[in-house]
Design a protein around this motif. Structure first.
Motif, PDB file in Angstrom:
ATOM      1  N   LYS A  14       0.840  -1.211   0.000  1.00 30.96           N
ATOM      2  CA  LYS A  14       0.000   0.000   0.000  1.00 30.96           C
ATOM      3  C   LYS A  14       0.869   1.253   0.000  1.00 30.96           C
ATOM      4  O   LYS A  14       0.596   2.215  -0.732  1.00 30.96           O
ATOM      5  CB  LYS A  14      -0.951  -0.006   1.203  1.00 30.96           C
ATOM      6  CG  LYS A  14      -1.888   1.179   1.275  1.00 30.96           C
ATOM      7  CD  LYS A  14      -2.786   1.318   0.069  1.00 30.96           C
ATOM      8  CE  LYS A  14      -3.894   0.325   0.037  1.00 30.96           C
ATOM      9  NZ  LYS A  14      -4.846   0.562  -1.091  1.00 30.96           N
ATOM     10  N   ILE A  15       1.942   1.256   0.799  1.00 24.19           N
ATOM     11  CA  ILE A  15       2.860   2.405   0.825  1.00 24.19           C
ATOM     12  C   ILE A  15       3.498   2.589  -0.549  1.00 24.19           C
ATOM     13  O   ILE A  15       3.579   3.709  -1.060  1.00 24.19           O
ATOM     14  CB  ILE A  15       3.925   2.226   1.926  1.00 24.19           C
ATOM     15  CG1 ILE A  15       3.277   2.303   3.308  1.00 24.19           C
ATOM     16  CG2 ILE A  15       5.030   3.288   1.792  1.00 24.19           C
ATOM     17  CD1 ILE A  15       4.170   1.844   4.443  1.00 24.19           C
ATOM     18  N   GLN A  16       3.928   1.490  -1.170  1.00 25.45           N
ATOM     19  CA  GLN A  16       4.514   1.570  -2.510  1.00 25.45           C
ATOM     20  C   GLN A  16       3.502   2.125  -3.513  1.00 25.45           C
ATOM     21  O   GLN A  16       3.811   3.021  -4.297  1.00 25.45           O
ATOM     22  CB  GLN A  16       4.995   0.194  -2.980  1.00 25.45           C
ATOM     23  CG  GLN A  16       6.263  -0.270  -2.316  1.00 25.45           C
ATOM     24  CD  GLN A  16       6.656  -1.683  -2.737  1.00 25.45           C
ATOM     25  OE1 GLN A  16       5.816  -2.570  -2.849  1.00 25.45           O
ATOM     26  NE2 GLN A  16       7.949  -1.883  -2.967  1.00 25.45           N
ATOM     27  N   GLU A  17       2.312   1.589  -3.494  1.00 22.12           N
ATOM     28  CA  GLU A  17       1.274   2.015  -4.441  1.00 22.12           C
ATOM     29  C   GLU A  17       0.956   3.504  -4.301  1.00 22.12           C
ATOM     30  O   GLU A  17       1.004   4.250  -5.285  1.00 22.12           O
ATOM     31  CB  GLU A  17      -0.007   1.203  -4.207  1.00 22.12           C
ATOM     32  CG  GLU A  17      -1.196   1.681  -5.026  1.00 22.12           C
ATOM     33  CD  GLU A  17      -2.521   1.078  -4.542  1.00 22.12           C
ATOM     34  OE1 GLU A  17      -3.561   1.564  -5.021  1.00 22.12           O
ATOM     35  OE2 GLU A  17      -2.519   0.156  -3.705  1.00 22.12           O
ATOM     36  N   LEU A  18       0.653   3.948  -3.089  1.00 21.33           N
ATOM     37  CA  LEU A  18       0.218   5.330  -2.897  1.00 21.33           C
ATOM     38  C   LEU A  18       1.352   6.333  -3.095  1.00 21.33           C
ATOM     39  O   LEU A  18       1.149   7.393  -3.694  1.00 21.33           O
ATOM     40  CB  LEU A  18      -0.430   5.502  -1.524  1.00 21.33           C
ATOM     41  CG  LEU A  18      -1.691   4.662  -1.277  1.00 21.33           C
ATOM     42  CD1 LEU A  18      -2.268   4.965   0.094  1.00 21.33           C
ATOM     43  CD2 LEU A  18      -2.726   4.861  -2.361  1.00 21.33           C
ATOM     44  N   SER A  19       2.548   6.009  -2.617  1.00 24.59           N
ATOM     45  CA  SER A  19       3.669   6.953  -2.780  1.00 24.59           C
ATOM     46  C   SER A  19       4.098   7.033  -4.241  1.00 24.59           C
ATOM     47  O   SER A  19       4.376   8.129  -4.750  1.00 24.59           O
ATOM     48  CB  SER A  19       4.850   6.568  -1.888  1.00 24.59           C
ATOM     49  OG  SER A  19       5.363   5.291  -2.231  1.00 24.59           O
ATOM     50  N   THR A  20       4.122   5.912  -4.933  1.00 22.92           N
ATOM     51  CA  THR A  20       4.525   5.904  -6.342  1.00 22.92           C
ATOM     52  C   THR A  20       3.489   6.605  -7.220  1.00 22.92           C
ATOM     53  O   THR A  20       3.846   7.331  -8.142  1.00 22.92           O
ATOM     54  CB  THR A  20       4.756   4.457  -6.824  1.00 22.92           C
ATOM     55  OG1 THR A  20       5.757   3.856  -5.991  1.00 22.92           O
ATOM     56  CG2 THR A  20       5.223   4.419  -8.268  1.00 22.92           C
ATOM     57  N   ASN A  21       2.202   6.412  -6.928  1.00 20.41           N
ATOM     58  CA  ASN A  21       1.157   7.097  -7.692  1.00 20.41           C
ATOM     59  C   ASN A  21       1.232   8.605  -7.510  1.00 20.41           C
ATOM     60  O   ASN A  21       1.010   9.354  -8.458  1.00 20.41           O
ATOM     61  CB  ASN A  21      -0.231   6.592  -7.297  1.00 20.41           C
ATOM     62  CG  ASN A  21      -0.519   5.200  -7.811  1.00 20.41           C
ATOM     63  OD1 ASN A  21       0.205   4.663  -8.649  1.00 20.41           O
ATOM     64  ND2 ASN A  21      -1.582   4.596  -7.303  1.00 20.41           N
ATOM     65  N   ALA A  22       1.541   9.058  -6.305  1.00 26.37           N
ATOM     66  CA  ALA A  22       1.607  10.500  -6.032  1.00 26.37           C
ATOM     67  C   ALA A  22       2.889  11.114  -6.589  1.00 26.37           C
ATOM     68  O   ALA A  22       2.875  12.238  -7.081  1.00 26.37           O
ATOM     69  CB  ALA A  22       1.498  10.762  -4.534  1.00 26.37           C
ATOM     70  N   LYS A  23       4.000  10.428  -6.458  1.00 19.68           N
ATOM     71  CA  LYS A  23       5.323  10.835  -6.957  1.00 19.68           C
ATOM     72  C   LYS A  23       5.968  11.998  -6.195  1.00 19.68           C
ATOM     73  O   LYS A  23       7.164  12.048  -6.049  1.00 19.68           O
ATOM     74  CB  LYS A  23       5.277  11.187  -8.448  1.00 19.68           C
ATOM     75  CG  LYS A  23       4.927  10.034  -9.342  1.00 19.68           C
ATOM     76  CD  LYS A  23       4.875  10.482 -10.804  1.00 19.68           C
ATOM     77  CE  LYS A  23       4.445   9.392 -11.721  1.00 19.68           C
ATOM     78  NZ  LYS A  23       3.055   9.015 -11.665  1.00 19.68           N
ATOM     79  N   ILE A  24       5.184  12.942  -5.725  1.00 21.79           N
ATOM     80  CA  ILE A  24       5.696  14.117  -5.012  1.00 21.79           C
ATOM     81  C   ILE A  24       5.081  14.133  -3.616  1.00 21.79           C
ATOM     82  O   ILE A  24       3.914  13.792  -3.441  1.00 21.79           O
ATOM     83  CB  ILE A  24       5.296  15.432  -5.730  1.00 21.79           C
ATOM     84  CG1 ILE A  24       5.753  15.438  -7.180  1.00 21.79           C
ATOM     85  CG2 ILE A  24       5.805  16.652  -4.970  1.00 21.79           C
ATOM     86  CD1 ILE A  24       7.225  15.632  -7.389  1.00 21.79           C
ATOM     87  N   CYS A  25       5.875  14.532  -2.636  1.00 25.83           N
ATOM     88  CA  CYS A  25       5.336  14.672  -1.286  1.00 25.83           C
ATOM     89  C   CYS A  25       5.780  16.005  -0.701  1.00 25.83           C
ATOM     90  O   CYS A  25       6.691  16.647  -1.214  1.00 25.83           O
ATOM     91  CB  CYS A  25       5.805  13.525  -0.388  1.00 25.83           C
ATOM     92  SG  CYS A  25       7.557  13.612   0.080  1.00 25.83           S
ATOM     93  N   MET A  26       5.136  16.397   0.358  1.00 25.14           N
ATOM     94  CA  MET A  26       5.642  17.477   1.192  1.00 25.14           C
ATOM     95  C   MET A  26       6.513  16.789   2.237  1.00 25.14           C
ATOM     96  O   MET A  26       6.052  15.918   2.967  1.00 25.14           O
ATOM     97  CB  MET A  26       4.511  18.271   1.839  1.00 25.14           C
ATOM     98  CG  MET A  26       3.709  19.088   0.840  1.00 25.14           C
ATOM     99  SD  MET A  26       4.706  20.229  -0.158  1.00 25.14           S
ATOM    100  CE  MET A  26       5.231  21.417   1.069  1.00 25.14           C
ATOM    101  N   PHE A  27       7.790  17.143   2.240  1.00 28.80           N
ATOM    102  CA  PHE A  27       8.798  16.517   3.079  1.00 28.80           C
ATOM    103  C   PHE A  27       9.044  17.476   4.250  1.00 28.80           C
ATOM    104  O   PHE A  27       9.551  18.572   4.065  1.00 28.80           O
ATOM    105  CB  PHE A  27      10.069  16.328   2.244  1.00 28.80           C
ATOM    106  CG  PHE A  27      11.109  15.446   2.864  1.00 28.80           C
ATOM    107  CD1 PHE A  27      11.820  15.844   3.982  1.00 28.80           C
ATOM    108  CD2 PHE A  27      11.410  14.220   2.293  1.00 28.80           C
ATOM    109  CE1 PHE A  27      12.801  15.041   4.530  1.00 28.80           C
ATOM    110  CE2 PHE A  27      12.391  13.409   2.824  1.00 28.80           C
ATOM    111  CZ  PHE A  27      13.085  13.814   3.951  1.00 28.80           C
ATOM    112  N   CYS A  28       8.657  17.070   5.449  1.00 30.46           N
ATOM    113  CA  CYS A  28       8.710  17.942   6.626  1.00 30.46           C
ATOM    114  C   CYS A  28       9.829  17.526   7.575  1.00 30.46           C
ATOM    115  O   CYS A  28       9.980  16.339   7.873  1.00 30.46           O
ATOM    116  CB  CYS A  28       7.381  17.903   7.369  1.00 30.46           C
ATOM    117  SG  CYS A  28       5.959  18.301   6.330  1.00 30.46           S
TER     118      CYS A  28
END
Length: 168
Positions: A14-28
């Motif tokens: 699930k982490i792989q799927e959602l992070s890869t689909n989004a590609k960009i994150c807000m890194f805090c």
């Protein structure tokens, strides 16, 4: 929205799927100071252990903040598919040639003079606590459910959605 807590392999998937689909994150970083310091970061990879990998400049504030406090929070959003992921974890910075070679991407050329640029560093975030929100059927079905509810006056339970912890 139903709750489905995931563990180990299901959580990693699930982490792989959602992070890869989004590609960009807000890194805090610097989580003790308010407001929290955040910046957009492109994900390089989510590996088979659930670790998230990024390319960063060794001279960035983010890297300095990680050296002071390794705790970080990542927020991924794939609004097109109504998928969201929050990852709290521990960051590690790598400068060795082998890791840089393995994680390098052509996109990094926009910020660096190649793999041998002395400022290139790799950040690995090991998830400690994660939470996700996902729609099973996708955004269109969710939207239709809300529209039907608005038209009929019958409250929707948004049964096609799922959320929960993903413990690696």
């Amino acid at each position: 929205m139903s709750t489905q807590n995931l563990t180990h392999l299901e959580a990693i998937k699930k982490i792989q799927e959602l992070s890869t689909n989004a590609k960009i994150c807000m890194f805090c970083t610097d989580l003790e100071t308010l407001p929290v310091t955040s910046r957009p970061m492109a994900l390089q990879e989510t590996d088979d252990s659930g670790n998230l990998w990024f390319i960063s400049s060794e001279t960035s504030n983010k890297n300095f903040e990680i050296k002071e406090d390794r705790r970080v929070q990542l927020f991924f959003m794939n609004n097109g598919d109504s998928q969201y992921l929050s990852v709290y974890g521990t960051a590690s910075v790598y400068k060795d040639k082998a890791t840089i070679e393995e994680k390098w991407s052509a996109m990094a050329k926009a910020w660096f003079d190649g793999k041998d640029d002395p400022n290139v560093s790799i950040i690995r975030v090991e998830p400690k606590e994660t939470y996700y929100w996902d729609t099973k059927a996708g955004k269109l079905v969710s939207l239709l459910s809300f529209v039907a509810s608005a038209v009929t006056g019958i409250k929707t339970n948004n049964a096609d959605g799922v959320e929960g912890n993903a413990k690696v």
